[in-house]
Scaffold this motif. Structure first.
Motif, PDB file in Angstrom:
ATOM      1  N   HIS A  77       0.765  -1.196  -0.084  1.00 45.91           N
ATOM      2  CA  HIS A  77      -0.055   0.195   0.101  1.00 45.91           C
ATOM      3  C   HIS A  77       0.959   1.192  -0.085  1.00 45.91           C
ATOM      4  N   VAL A  78       0.281   2.447  -0.513  1.00 45.64           N
ATOM      5  CA  VAL A  78       0.731   3.582  -0.409  1.00 45.64           C
ATOM      6  C   VAL A  78      -0.117   4.751   0.335  1.00 45.64           C
ATOM      7  N   LEU A  79       0.367   5.331   1.273  1.00 47.96           N
ATOM      8  CA  LEU A  79      -0.289   6.219   1.827  1.00 47.96           C
ATOM      9  C   LEU A  79      -0.049   7.655   1.797  1.00 47.96           C
ATOM     10  N   CYS A  80      -1.022   8.509   1.549  1.00 44.61           N
ATOM     11  CA  CYS A  80      -0.815   9.824   1.418  1.00 44.61           C
ATOM     12  C   CYS A  80      -0.773  10.542   2.806  1.00 44.61           C
ATOM     13  N   CYS A  83      -3.665  13.497   3.075  1.00 41.22           N
ATOM     14  CA  CYS A  83      -4.937  13.439   3.053  1.00 41.22           C
ATOM     15  C   CYS A  83      -5.629  11.820   3.987  1.00 41.22           C
ATOM     16  N   GLY A  84      -4.426  11.227   4.003  1.00 38.20           N
ATOM     17  CA  GLY A  84      -4.585   9.620   4.534  1.00 38.20           C
ATOM     18  C   GLY A  84      -5.198   8.713   3.308  1.00 38.20           C
ATOM     19  N   ALA A  85      -5.361   9.288   2.128  1.00 40.21           N
ATOM     20  CA  ALA A  85      -5.720   8.253   1.126  1.00 40.21           C
ATOM     21  C   ALA A  85      -4.775   7.079   1.084  1.00 40.21           C
ATOM     22  N   TYR A 113       3.729  -5.959   6.713  1.00 42.64           N
ATOM     23  CA  TYR A 113       3.092  -4.800   5.876  1.00 42.64           C
ATOM     24  C   TYR A 113       4.246  -3.924   5.298  1.00 42.64           C
ATOM     25  N   THR A 114       3.905  -3.561   4.148  1.00 39.05           N
ATOM     26  CA  THR A 114       4.797  -2.612   3.456  1.00 39.05           C
ATOM     27  C   THR A 114       3.734  -1.388   3.238  1.00 39.05           C
ATOM     28  N   PHE A 115       4.275  -0.261   3.904  1.00 37.83           N
ATOM     29  CA  PHE A 115       3.425   0.962   3.315  1.00 37.83           C
ATOM     30  C   PHE A 115       4.469   2.144   3.032  1.00 37.83           C
ATOM     31  N   PHE A 116       4.081   2.587   1.730  1.00 35.77           N
ATOM     32  CA  PHE A 116       4.815   3.737   1.349  1.00 35.77           C
ATOM     33  C   PHE A 116       4.192   4.883   1.582  1.00 35.77           C
ATOM     34  N   GLU A 117       5.025   5.914   1.930  1.00 38.97           N
ATOM     35  CA  GLU A 117       4.079   7.157   2.108  1.00 38.97           C
ATOM     36  C   GLU A 117       4.636   8.253   1.323  1.00 38.97           C
ATOM     37  N   GLY A 118       3.855   9.157   1.052  1.00 39.76           N
ATOM     38  CA  GLY A 118       4.069  10.448   0.227  1.00 39.76           C
ATOM     39  C   GLY A 118       2.831  11.259  -0.089  1.00 39.76           C
ATOM     40  N   LEU A 119       2.900  11.964  -1.141  1.00 40.42           N
ATOM     41  CA  LEU A 119       1.752  12.673  -1.518  1.00 40.42           C
ATOM     42  C   LEU A 119       0.862  12.104  -2.572  1.00 40.42           C
ATOM     43  N   CYS A 120      -0.487  11.964  -2.456  1.00 40.08           N
ATOM     44  CA  CYS A 120      -1.264  11.359  -3.667  1.00 40.08           C
ATOM     45  C   CYS A 120      -1.587  12.388  -4.714  1.00 40.08           C
TER      46      CYS A 120
END
Ligand SMILES: [Zn+2]
Ligand SMILES: [Zn+2]
Length: 132
Positions: A77-80, A83-85, A113-120
């Motif tokens: 998953h990739v998380l914004c 905004c949390g998208a 779990y792998t979470f990428f984080e950034g801006l949507c």
């Protein structure tokens, strides 16, 4: 009573399956209430937990709170962070990583779990417009 429970569980499962954006329990509750105005928050939460226990849906322990996912296969998953998208990422799940983590720590590792984080894209666009 049993039939009513089954109908509510089916409704909640159908709702989760139409939501591609990894909704929170609250978002699912609001969507369920549009179909059944008498449905209670507790009923929705209880049925979500049952569906997770049955393996029909998955719970995602996301930074910032639990989200629900109709996809039950392992995926990334990739998380914004604005905004949390949360979006799915077409990266292969690597089971060898679990084994590496197990031998490095002595833990019995079941999954990761792998979470990428950034801006949507929506937030990037908004930022670009704001800075103009
Ligand atoms: Zn965003
Ligand atoms: Zn997902």
């Amino acid at each position: 009573m049993q039939r009513r429970n089954t109908r509510q569980r089916k409704l909640i499962l159908d709702i989760v399956r139409t939501m591609d954006d990894h909704p929170t329990a609250d978002e699912i509750f609001l969507a369920a209430r549009e179909h059944d105005p008498h449905i209670g928050r507790g009923t929705v939460y209880r049925n979500l937990n049952l569906l997770v226990d049955e393996g029909a849906i998955r719970i995602l322990k996301a930074p910032g709170g639990s989200r629900f996912d109709w996809r039950t296969d392992e995926h990334t998953h990739v998380l914004c962070s604005s905004c949390g998208a949360i979006a799915d990422l077409p990266l292969p799940y690597d089971p060898a990583l679990d084994m590496k983590a197990a031998s490095a720590t002595g833990y019995e590792v079941h999954s990761h779990y792998t979470f990428f984080e950034g801006l949507c894209p929506t937030c990037r666009k908004r930022q670009a417009e704001d800075s103009r």
